[in-house]
Design an enzyme around this catalytic site. Sequence first.
Site, short mmCIF file in Angstrom:
data_model
loop_
_atom_site.label_atom_id
_atom_site.label_comp_id
_atom_site.label_asym_id
_atom_site.label_seq_id
_atom_site.Cartn_x
_atom_site.Cartn_y
_atom_site.Cartn_z
N TYR A 88 0.81 -1.23 0.00
CA TYR A 88 0.00 0.00 0.00
C TYR A 88 0.84 1.27 0.00
O TYR A 88 0.29 2.37 -0.05
CB TYR A 88 -0.94 0.00 1.21
N HIS A 117 -4.51 6.28 -0.96
CA HIS A 117 -5.11 6.16 0.37
C HIS A 117 -4.09 6.35 1.49
O HIS A 117 -4.47 6.52 2.64
CB HIS A 117 -5.76 4.78 0.50
N PHE A 139 -5.59 -0.94 9.45
CA PHE A 139 -6.20 -0.73 8.14
C PHE A 139 -7.19 0.43 8.25
O PHE A 139 -7.74 0.72 9.31
CB PHE A 139 -6.85 -2.01 7.57
N ASN A 179 -10.25 1.35 7.50
CA ASN A 179 -11.63 1.36 7.98
C ASN A 179 -11.78 1.22 9.48
O ASN A 179 -12.87 1.42 10.02
CB ASN A 179 -12.44 0.26 7.27
N ASN A 221 -14.11 6.36 4.92
CA ASN A 221 -14.32 5.32 5.93
C ASN A 221 -13.41 5.44 7.14
O ASN A 221 -13.80 5.09 8.25
CB ASN A 221 -14.19 3.93 5.31
#
Length: 195
Positions: A14, A19, A64, A66, A113
Amino acid sequence: MYVIAGLGNPKREYENTRHNVGFDVIDAIASKYGIRVIERKHKALVGRGYIDGMKVVLAKPQTFMNLSGESIREIIDYYKVDPQSELVVVCDDISLELGQLRIRKKGSAGGHNGLKNIIAQLGTDGFARIKMGVGNKPEGYDLADYVLGHFTGAERKIMDESIGYAVDAAVTMLEKGPDEAMNRFNGKRAGGEGK
Protein backbone atom coordinates in the site's frame (compact mmCIF):
# COMPACT_ATOMS: atom_id res chain seq x y z
CA MET A 1 0.50 17.55 24.12
CA TYR A 2 -0.78 17.12 20.58
CA VAL A 3 -1.48 14.01 18.54
CA ILE A 4 -1.05 14.12 14.77
CA ALA A 5 -2.40 10.95 13.17
CA GLY A 6 -1.99 10.14 9.49
CA LEU A 7 -4.35 7.59 7.98
CA GLY A 8 -3.34 4.78 5.66
CA ASN A 9 -3.00 1.03 5.32
CA PRO A 10 -0.09 -0.99 6.68
CA LYS A 11 1.94 -3.40 4.51
CA ARG A 12 4.41 -2.59 1.77
CA GLU A 13 1.90 -3.14 -1.06
CA TYR A 14 0.00 0.00 0.00
CA GLU A 15 3.01 2.32 0.04
CA ASN A 16 2.78 5.21 -2.45
CA THR A 17 -0.98 4.71 -2.91
CA ARG A 18 -3.55 7.49 -2.84
CA HIS A 19 -5.11 6.16 0.37
CA ASN A 20 -1.76 6.38 2.20
CA VAL A 21 -0.99 10.07 1.88
CA GLY A 22 -1.73 10.46 5.61
CA PHE A 23 1.20 8.14 6.35
CA ASP A 24 3.33 10.13 3.90
CA VAL A 25 2.64 13.37 5.77
CA ILE A 26 3.54 11.76 9.12
CA ASP A 27 6.79 10.47 7.60
CA ALA A 28 7.60 13.97 6.34
CA ILE A 29 6.90 15.58 9.75
CA ALA A 30 8.98 12.88 11.45
CA SER A 31 11.87 13.46 9.08
CA LYS A 32 11.79 17.24 9.44
CA TYR A 33 11.67 17.20 13.26
CA GLY A 34 13.81 14.13 13.96
CA ILE A 35 11.02 12.01 15.44
CA ARG A 36 11.28 8.24 14.99
CA VAL A 37 7.85 6.71 14.36
CA ILE A 38 8.80 3.11 15.09
CA GLU A 39 7.24 2.17 18.43
CA ARG A 40 4.41 -0.37 18.11
CA LYS A 41 1.63 0.43 20.57
CA HIS A 42 -2.05 1.37 20.54
CA LYS A 43 -2.49 -0.59 17.27
CA ALA A 44 -0.22 1.99 15.63
CA LEU A 45 3.33 3.00 14.88
CA VAL A 46 3.99 5.97 17.15
CA GLY A 47 6.79 8.40 17.81
CA ARG A 48 7.07 11.07 20.46
CA GLY A 49 9.04 14.26 20.18
CA TYR A 50 8.91 18.03 19.96
CA ILE A 51 7.89 20.48 17.28
CA ASP A 52 9.12 23.97 18.11
CA GLY A 53 9.02 23.17 21.83
CA MET A 54 5.57 21.55 21.77
CA LYS A 55 5.18 17.90 22.80
CA VAL A 56 3.73 15.79 20.00
CA VAL A 57 2.83 12.19 19.32
CA LEU A 58 2.93 11.18 15.66
CA ALA A 59 0.83 8.13 14.82
CA LYS A 60 0.25 5.82 11.87
CA PRO A 61 -2.64 3.47 12.78
CA GLN A 62 -1.93 -0.11 11.72
CA THR A 63 -5.54 -1.32 11.85
CA PHE A 64 -6.20 -0.73 8.14
CA MET A 65 -8.08 2.38 7.09
CA ASN A 66 -11.63 1.36 7.98
CA LEU A 67 -10.75 0.74 11.64
CA SER A 68 -8.47 3.77 12.16
CA GLY A 69 -10.65 4.97 15.03
CA GLU A 70 -9.78 1.96 17.19
CA SER A 71 -6.14 2.99 17.25
CA ILE A 72 -6.81 6.72 17.63
CA ARG A 73 -9.23 6.08 20.51
CA GLU A 74 -6.49 4.16 22.37
CA ILE A 75 -3.94 6.92 21.72
CA ILE A 76 -6.34 9.66 22.87
CA ASP A 77 -7.18 7.73 26.07
CA TYR A 78 -3.57 6.85 26.87
CA TYR A 79 -2.15 10.35 26.44
CA LYS A 80 -5.28 12.01 27.86
CA VAL A 81 -5.55 14.54 25.04
CA ASP A 82 -8.71 16.40 24.09
CA PRO A 83 -9.65 15.37 20.54
CA GLN A 84 -11.43 18.68 20.00
CA SER A 85 -8.32 20.78 20.57
CA GLU A 86 -5.27 18.49 20.57
CA LEU A 87 -5.85 16.03 17.72
CA VAL A 88 -5.07 16.55 14.02
CA VAL A 89 -5.97 13.82 11.52
CA VAL A 90 -4.41 13.76 8.04
CA CYS A 91 -6.14 11.81 5.25
CA ASP A 92 -6.75 11.58 1.51
CA ASP A 93 -9.77 13.16 -0.21
CA ILE A 94 -11.02 12.21 -3.67
CA SER A 95 -13.21 15.31 -3.96
CA LEU A 96 -10.17 17.61 -4.09
CA GLU A 97 -7.78 18.22 -6.97
CA LEU A 98 -4.52 16.30 -6.87
CA GLY A 99 -2.34 17.82 -4.16
CA GLN A 100 -4.92 20.38 -2.98
CA LEU A 101 -5.25 20.95 0.78
CA ARG A 102 -8.42 21.45 2.77
CA ILE A 103 -8.26 22.09 6.50
CA ARG A 104 -11.31 21.73 8.73
CA LYS A 105 -11.87 22.18 12.47
CA LYS A 106 -14.68 19.60 12.42
CA GLY A 107 -17.18 18.04 10.08
CA SER A 108 -18.71 14.90 8.69
CA ALA A 109 -16.73 11.96 7.32
CA GLY A 110 -17.65 12.99 3.78
CA GLY A 111 -17.77 9.34 2.74
CA HIS A 112 -14.24 8.61 4.03
CA ASN A 113 -14.32 5.32 5.93
CA GLY A 114 -11.32 6.15 8.08
CA LEU A 115 -12.88 9.41 9.29
CA LYS A 116 -16.22 7.64 9.73
CA ASN A 117 -14.64 5.12 12.10
CA ILE A 118 -12.79 7.82 14.05
CA ILE A 119 -16.02 9.78 14.53
CA ALA A 120 -17.79 6.59 15.69
CA GLN A 121 -15.01 5.69 18.12
CA LEU A 122 -14.54 9.19 19.57
CA GLY A 123 -18.23 10.06 19.63
CA THR A 124 -17.50 13.45 18.06
CA ASP A 125 -16.73 14.95 14.67
CA GLY A 126 -15.17 17.97 16.37
CA PHE A 127 -11.52 17.25 15.63
CA ALA A 128 -9.24 19.06 13.20
CA ARG A 129 -8.25 17.42 9.95
CA ILE A 130 -6.00 18.08 6.99
CA LYS A 131 -7.39 16.59 3.80
CA MET A 132 -5.02 15.94 0.94
CA GLY A 133 -6.55 15.89 -2.53
CA VAL A 134 -5.80 12.79 -4.59
CA GLY A 135 -8.12 13.70 -7.48
CA ASN A 136 -11.51 12.31 -8.40
CA LYS A 137 -11.68 8.76 -9.67
CA PRO A 138 -11.92 8.50 -13.44
CA GLU A 139 -15.20 7.41 -15.05
CA GLY A 140 -15.65 3.63 -14.86
CA TYR A 141 -13.05 3.08 -12.13
CA ASP A 142 -13.92 1.15 -8.98
CA LEU A 143 -13.43 3.50 -5.99
CA ALA A 144 -11.44 0.96 -3.96
CA ASP A 145 -9.17 0.22 -6.93
CA TYR A 146 -8.62 3.94 -7.45
CA VAL A 147 -7.72 4.90 -3.86
CA LEU A 148 -5.53 1.81 -3.50
CA GLY A 149 -3.82 2.60 -6.81
CA HIS A 150 -0.32 4.03 -7.02
CA PHE A 151 0.62 7.55 -8.08
CA THR A 152 2.31 8.03 -11.42
CA GLY A 153 5.72 9.71 -11.38
CA ALA A 154 4.23 13.08 -12.35
CA GLU A 155 1.47 12.77 -9.72
CA ARG A 156 4.02 11.81 -7.07
CA LYS A 157 6.01 14.97 -7.79
CA ILE A 158 2.91 17.12 -7.20
CA MET A 159 2.02 15.18 -4.04
CA ASP A 160 5.52 15.47 -2.59
CA GLU A 161 5.39 19.25 -2.92
CA SER A 162 1.90 19.37 -1.41
CA ILE A 163 2.99 17.10 1.45
CA GLY A 164 5.46 19.85 2.32
CA TYR A 165 2.54 22.28 2.55
CA ALA A 166 0.63 19.80 4.72
CA VAL A 167 3.58 19.60 7.12
CA ASP A 168 3.62 23.41 7.38
CA ALA A 169 -0.16 23.44 7.85
CA ALA A 170 0.03 20.91 10.70
CA VAL A 171 2.72 22.94 12.47
CA THR A 172 0.70 26.13 11.97
CA MET A 173 -2.33 24.42 13.54
CA LEU A 174 -0.29 23.56 16.63
CA GLU A 175 1.37 26.97 16.94
CA LYS A 176 -1.37 29.37 15.88
CA GLY A 177 -4.58 27.34 15.72
CA PRO A 178 -6.72 25.90 12.93
CA ASP A 179 -8.15 29.27 11.81
CA GLU A 180 -4.69 30.55 10.88
CA ALA A 181 -3.89 27.26 9.13
CA MET A 182 -7.17 27.45 7.20
CA ASN A 183 -6.45 31.03 6.10
CA ARG A 184 -2.96 30.17 4.92
CA PHE A 185 -3.35 26.71 3.43
CA ASN A 186 -6.94 26.02 2.34
CA GLY A 187 -6.93 25.44 -1.40
CA LYS A 188 -3.13 25.49 -1.59
CA ARG A 189 -1.54 22.90 -3.84
CA ALA A 190 1.62 22.32 -5.81
CA GLY A 191 1.81 24.56 -8.86
CA GLY A 192 -0.84 27.03 -7.68
CA GLU A 193 -3.52 27.96 -5.21
CA GLY A 194 -6.20 25.64 -6.58
CA LYS A 195 -9.61 26.87 -7.67
